[in-house]
Write a protein that holds these residues in place. Sequence first.
Motif, PDB file in Angstrom:
ATOM      1  N   THR A 193       0.817  -1.222   0.000  1.00  0.00           N
ATOM      2  CA  THR A 193       0.000   0.000   0.000  1.00  0.00           C
ATOM      3  C   THR A 193       0.853   1.276   0.000  1.00  0.00           C
ATOM      4  O   THR A 193       0.334   2.356   0.174  1.00  0.00           O
ATOM      5  CB  THR A 193      -0.912   0.021   1.239  1.00  0.00           C
ATOM      6  N   GLN A 198       3.860   2.004  -5.275  1.00  0.00           N
ATOM      7  CA  GLN A 198       2.751   1.837  -6.223  1.00  0.00           C
ATOM      8  C   GLN A 198       2.960   2.696  -7.468  1.00  0.00           C
ATOM      9  O   GLN A 198       2.706   2.255  -8.596  1.00  0.00           O
ATOM     10  CB  GLN A 198       1.430   2.213  -5.556  1.00  0.00           C
ATOM     11  N   SER A 207       2.732  -4.593 -10.079  1.00  0.00           N
ATOM     12  CA  SER A 207       2.228  -4.327  -8.732  1.00  0.00           C
ATOM     13  C   SER A 207       3.369  -3.891  -7.821  1.00  0.00           C
ATOM     14  O   SER A 207       4.549  -4.071  -8.137  1.00  0.00           O
ATOM     15  CB  SER A 207       1.588  -5.594  -8.160  1.00  0.00           C
ATOM     16  N   ALA A 208       3.008  -3.341  -6.660  1.00  0.00           N
ATOM     17  CA  ALA A 208       4.019  -2.932  -5.675  1.00  0.00           C
ATOM     18  C   ALA A 208       4.849  -4.137  -5.236  1.00  0.00           C
ATOM     19  O   ALA A 208       6.073  -4.038  -5.061  1.00  0.00           O
ATOM     20  CB  ALA A 208       3.340  -2.280  -4.472  1.00  0.00           C
TER      21      ALA A 208
END
Length: 275
Positions: A193, A198, A207-208
């Motif tokens: 998150t 990100q 994706s991260a």
Amino acid sequence: MHNVIAHGASIPALGFGVFRMSGAEVEQIVPLALETGFRHFDTAQIYENEADLGRALEKAGAKRDDLFITTKIWIDNYPAEKFAASVDESLDKLRMDHVDLLLLHWPNDKVPLADQIASLNAVKAAGKARHIGVSNLPTKLMAEAIALSEAPLVTNQVEYQPYLDQTAVLEAARAAGLSLTAYYAMADGKVVTDPAIQAIGARYGKSAAQVVLRWLVQQEGVIALSKTANPKRISENFAIFDFTLSDEDMAAIHALARPDGRIVSPPGLAPVWDR
């Protein structure tokens, strides 16, 4: 997939760890990981799932020569009278006659480091471990372990994620010819998150989690352990070899490190860290 070479060991740069996975999860996920392309699997005596991993690999029909299997000796088994027997028990559970890499799991000064290293070397000499190494050692203890070992140590497995600067131990490992195996790469889910990570991922269509795993394996001599109990994430975690992070993006991730970034430091086990 590429491999990291350290003192004759050729270690797949991306491994699949089964820490905190139940037997049922291991038996469900490991065949999918194999199908995806994972060949490096990392377990430990204290995880209590060596038998589940061995059973899952056997059921899936995995060829032993295609696999790279790591397990770790728990500190209670460091005394000479327990060490070899514990390795035999691990091999029985894994359904194998040897592991590719055997590590000391945490420092434990109740047994002299020289004795721990001697037992590790004896297991290697007996053909029950192709390679040996250590885990969770700061630079001072790592240097002592290297000096004490007859056979070369090939890795130091440590927590390494974007919020924890591991420059000291990484540079010391490189200088001694060891690889660094990174666990807790997702920082207990925090990286997923993180807006900065990100944003980097968005530029690459990744994706991260993929960005962080790529950040790790893109560093010289670093092996990353991924872990998921979610079948949908397995192929995502594996798909990190089709892009390269820019120098700027690598530096931006390094810059996320902070003094309180360490997550894994259990009282009674943790040594005096480098930072």
